[in-house]
Scaffold this motif. Structure first.
Motif, mmCIF file in Angstrom:
data_model
loop_
_atom_site.group_PDB
_atom_site.id
_atom_site.type_symbol
_atom_site.label_atom_id
_atom_site.label_comp_id
_atom_site.label_asym_id
_atom_site.label_seq_id
_atom_site.Cartn_x
_atom_site.Cartn_y
_atom_site.Cartn_z
ATOM 1 N N LEU A 109 0.838 -1.196 0.000
ATOM 2 C CA LEU A 109 0.000 0.000 0.000
ATOM 3 C C LEU A 109 0.877 1.251 0.000
ATOM 4 O O LEU A 109 0.580 2.250 -0.645
ATOM 5 N N ALA A 110 1.927 1.193 0.760
ATOM 6 C CA ALA A 110 3.002 2.193 0.754
ATOM 7 C C ALA A 110 4.230 1.468 1.260
ATOM 8 O O ALA A 110 4.123 0.547 2.076
ATOM 9 N N LYS A 160 2.029 7.806 7.311
ATOM 10 C CA LYS A 160 3.228 7.024 7.619
ATOM 11 C C LYS A 160 4.424 7.509 6.796
ATOM 12 O O LYS A 160 5.543 7.630 7.316
ATOM 13 N N LEU A 161 4.191 7.777 5.513
ATOM 14 C CA LEU A 161 5.291 8.251 4.664
ATOM 15 C C LEU A 161 5.795 9.619 5.107
ATOM 16 O O LEU A 161 6.976 9.942 4.956
ATOM 17 N N GLU A 215 6.357 17.480 -1.495
ATOM 18 C CA GLU A 215 6.885 18.608 -0.734
ATOM 19 C C GLU A 215 7.618 18.134 0.519
ATOM 20 O O GLU A 215 8.624 18.715 0.917
ATOM 21 N N HIS A 216 7.149 17.056 1.124
ATOM 22 C CA HIS A 216 7.781 16.558 2.353
ATOM 23 C C HIS A 216 9.035 15.736 2.061
ATOM 24 O O HIS A 216 10.082 15.955 2.681
ATOM 25 N N LEU A 217 8.948 14.808 1.122
ATOM 26 C CA LEU A 217 10.051 13.877 0.880
ATOM 27 C C LEU A 217 11.158 14.481 0.019
ATOM 28 O O LEU A 217 12.322 14.128 0.183
ATOM 29 N N LYS A 218 10.790 15.318 -0.931
ATOM 30 C CA LYS A 218 11.757 15.942 -1.836
ATOM 31 C C LYS A 218 12.722 14.913 -2.445
ATOM 32 O O LYS A 218 13.949 15.046 -2.363
ATOM 33 N N PRO A 219 12.197 13.862 -3.062
ATOM 34 C CA PRO A 219 13.093 12.835 -3.624
ATOM 35 C C PRO A 219 13.872 13.365 -4.814
ATOM 36 O O PRO A 219 13.484 14.349 -5.450
ATOM 37 N N TRP A 285 11.731 2.923 7.750
ATOM 38 C CA TRP A 285 10.360 2.582 7.388
ATOM 39 C C TRP A 285 9.806 1.470 8.285
ATOM 40 O O TRP A 285 8.650 1.538 8.736
ATOM 41 N N LEU A 286 10.612 0.457 8.563
ATOM 42 C CA LEU A 286 10.157 -0.625 9.439
ATOM 43 C C LEU A 286 9.807 -0.089 10.823
ATOM 44 O O LEU A 286 8.821 -0.515 11.440
ATOM 45 N N THR A 287 10.606 0.834 11.294
ATOM 46 C CA THR A 287 10.364 1.418 12.618
ATOM 47 C C THR A 287 9.058 2.200 12.638
ATOM 48 O O THR A 287 8.298 2.146 13.618
#
Length: 542
Positions: A109-110, A160-161, A215-219, A285-287
């Motif tokens: 899902l993500a 979550k992301l 805007e948050h991740l800025k990949p 991500w697991l955390t």
């Protein structure tokens, strides 16, 4: 590392891999990784076909089942996200991601994983405002409403992301981030897809949730599909702190898998030479998955994520160093994604079609193992328990009976963008009105390739593409819409295009498979209660 990116796959795995092989023969070397941006269609059998939200005329077995059965194996590691035309019952077995076939990995899902040190994230589905704040309440057998709502993005996945803090290299989404078209050549986009004009001018085209993540991740890279057109953009982000360099995102959307279409791009991405050449879990991500386990909602009630508004005791679920160490210890310091694919459903047999295969809500051994290792609960287990409880069962049935339409419920996003108000003739449509197409007039009737089934004539497909050629800076964009499109500009192989300051905007050349010139053929699509739409496309509605 040479990475191939594909747009809407539509189940055409054989053809995508054949095209990759052609690119490798004519290019500088082998491709290390394939990323698919949705509509993957991991259909194993006839029951899976019935779970795919497309009109019956588009339900074709295609070729994935051959990879699922072991008859074939993906020649390159393939990572994909879900779109809005998927075998949803199959993907639902793997909410946190997993192998759908040997060497083919679904991000869930993500999800976030690593390969050769490159951090790859993604979110499946498309945005629909009225379902955004609901839980994951759908499970097979789906009805006419849940077969569509199952692939709508939910706020929990975006939440979550947004807890991620560490830099992201690559991110995948099916629909485009809203407003991204303002950072590319809108003039060329609207010339190619004129029916997007209203949404572009109103700034309602694309997903506001994806825009929030951008805007948050800025990949460094963001790849999408869904709108069946190739479009490049360069978004310069503002630096959070003074003295730090501003980050930029190179966006690229690709077309669907058809001859003469820009559905595939090969790009060089920097990687860590010392990193292992197998998939690894991402510890941050697991955390976050472990921390947000109690936030999972399997009802259809609207709800909001925790925020710092005085109503919640906790709103920050980001991963601390201590929490990451704890998770690492639970995994015995081994982040390797296990190659634990297993067959969970009968595979299609062309000689013995099984049109009455019963739909079952399955629990995947992969998900069970993953959840046990991490100490979280499988969403599907919660769903099954919820359906066994009388009061929750009644609520679930009520949700099943609800139609997927805008009910006026409040939402943090006030515009529904899963279906454009103007019609994209190139998109598969689901409503009865859209399915009721009176006539389609095309310049070449033999170009109706939307329902291509499995074919052994691989060479014919590859031959329909021109030689692999070097694009003159296909990721270069100009904010001035009056300039010619950097995507459409023709150039000679090997030609270098420079930015205004004289420096190369891209360190490496990008390549695609396409004809040098596509004939402009017009078709008229007449729909009940709608005007006549025209499009510069040479294929049927797909």
């Amino acid at each position: 590392m040479r990475v191939a990116v594909a747009g809407c796959c539509h189940g055409e795995l054989d053809k995508i891999y054949e095209t990759l092989a052609l690119a490798e023969r004519r290019g500088p070397g082998p491709v290390d990784l394939l990323l698919c941006c949705g509509d993957f269609q991991a259909v194993r059998n006839e029951a899976d076909l019935r779970c795919m939200a497309v009109p019956p005329k588009y339900r074709h077995m295609q070729t994935f089942y051959r990879y699922y059965s072991g008859e074939k194996k993906a020649p390159v590691l393939t990572i994909f996200i879900g779109g809005n035309h998927e075998a949803s019952n199959h993907l639902q077995e793997l909410p946190y991601g997993g192998w759908v076939a040997p060497n083919i990995y679904y991000l869930g899902l993500a999800g976030v994983i690593k390969y050769r040190g490159v951090r790859i994230g993604g979110i499946s589905g498309i945005f629909k405002s009225h379902d955004y704040r609901k839980g994951h309440f759908e499970c097979p057998p789906y009805n006419s409403s849940t077969i569509r709502s199952i692939y709508h993005v939910r706020n929990i996945e975006v939440y979550k992301l947004k807890q991620l803090k560490q830099p992201m290299d690559v991110f995948l989404s099916h629909d485009w981030p809203r407003s991204i078209y303002h950072y590319g050549n809108k003039k060329q986009l609207l010339k190619t897809k004129s029916f997007f004009r209203q949404e572009v001018e109103n700034n309602t085209l694309g997903s506001p949730a994806a825009s929030e993540l951008l805007e948050h991740l800025k990949p460094t890279y963001w790849f999408s599909a869904h709108l069946h057109v190739k479009f490049a953009a360069l978004m310069q982000h503002q630096a959070k702190d003074k003295g730090q360099p501003a980050r930029a995102t190179r966006f690229l959307a690709l077309d669907k898998c058809l001859p003469h279409r820009d559905f595939l791009q090969v790009i060089e991405i920097e990687h860590d030479p010392s990193a292992p050449d197998y998939l690894e879990y991402d510890i941050e991500w697991l955390t976050i998955l472990r921390a947000t386990n109690d936030l999972i909602n399997v009802t259809g009630h609207l709800w909001n994520m925790p925020e710092n508004n005085g109503l919640h005791t906790r709103w920050d679920y980001s991963a601390t160093e201590e929490a990451m160490k704890e998770v690492l210890e639970k995994l015995n310091h081994d982040l390797k994604v296990p190659c634990n694919f297993s067959v969970t459903a009968a595979c299609h047999d062309p000689s013995k079609p099984q049109n009455q295969v019963q739909l079952v809500h399955r629990i995947s051994p992969q998900t069970t193992e993953f959840c046990a290792q991490l100490g979280i609960t499988d969403i599907n287990v919660r769903l099954q328990k919820a359906k066994e409880e009388p009061h929750l069962c009644n609520e679930y049935e009520e949700q099943d009976d609800m139609e997927s339409n805008d009910s006026g419920e409040p939402s943090e996003y006030n515009t529904d963008t899963s279906a454009l108000s103007s019609v994209n003739p190139d998109e598969i449509v689901l409503s009865e009105e859209e399915e009721d197409i009176d006539s389609i007039v095309s310049a070449h009737s033999d170009m109706n390739t939307s329902s291509v089934g499995p074919s052994d004539q691989a060479s014919d497909f590859s031959a329909s593409f021109s030689d692999v050629r070097i694009l003159p800076g296909s990721m270069i964009v100009s904010p001035d819409d009056t300039l010619g499109s950097p995507i459409a500009t023709e150039g000679k192989p090997g030609e270098t295009v420079e930015s205004g300051d004289g420096k190369d905007l891209m360190d490496v050349s990008l390549k695609r498979l396409s004809d040098e010139h596509e004939p402009e053929q017009r078709k008229k699509i007449k729909r009940r209660n709608q005007a006549i739409y025209t499009a510069v496309d040479d294929d049927d509605v797909a």
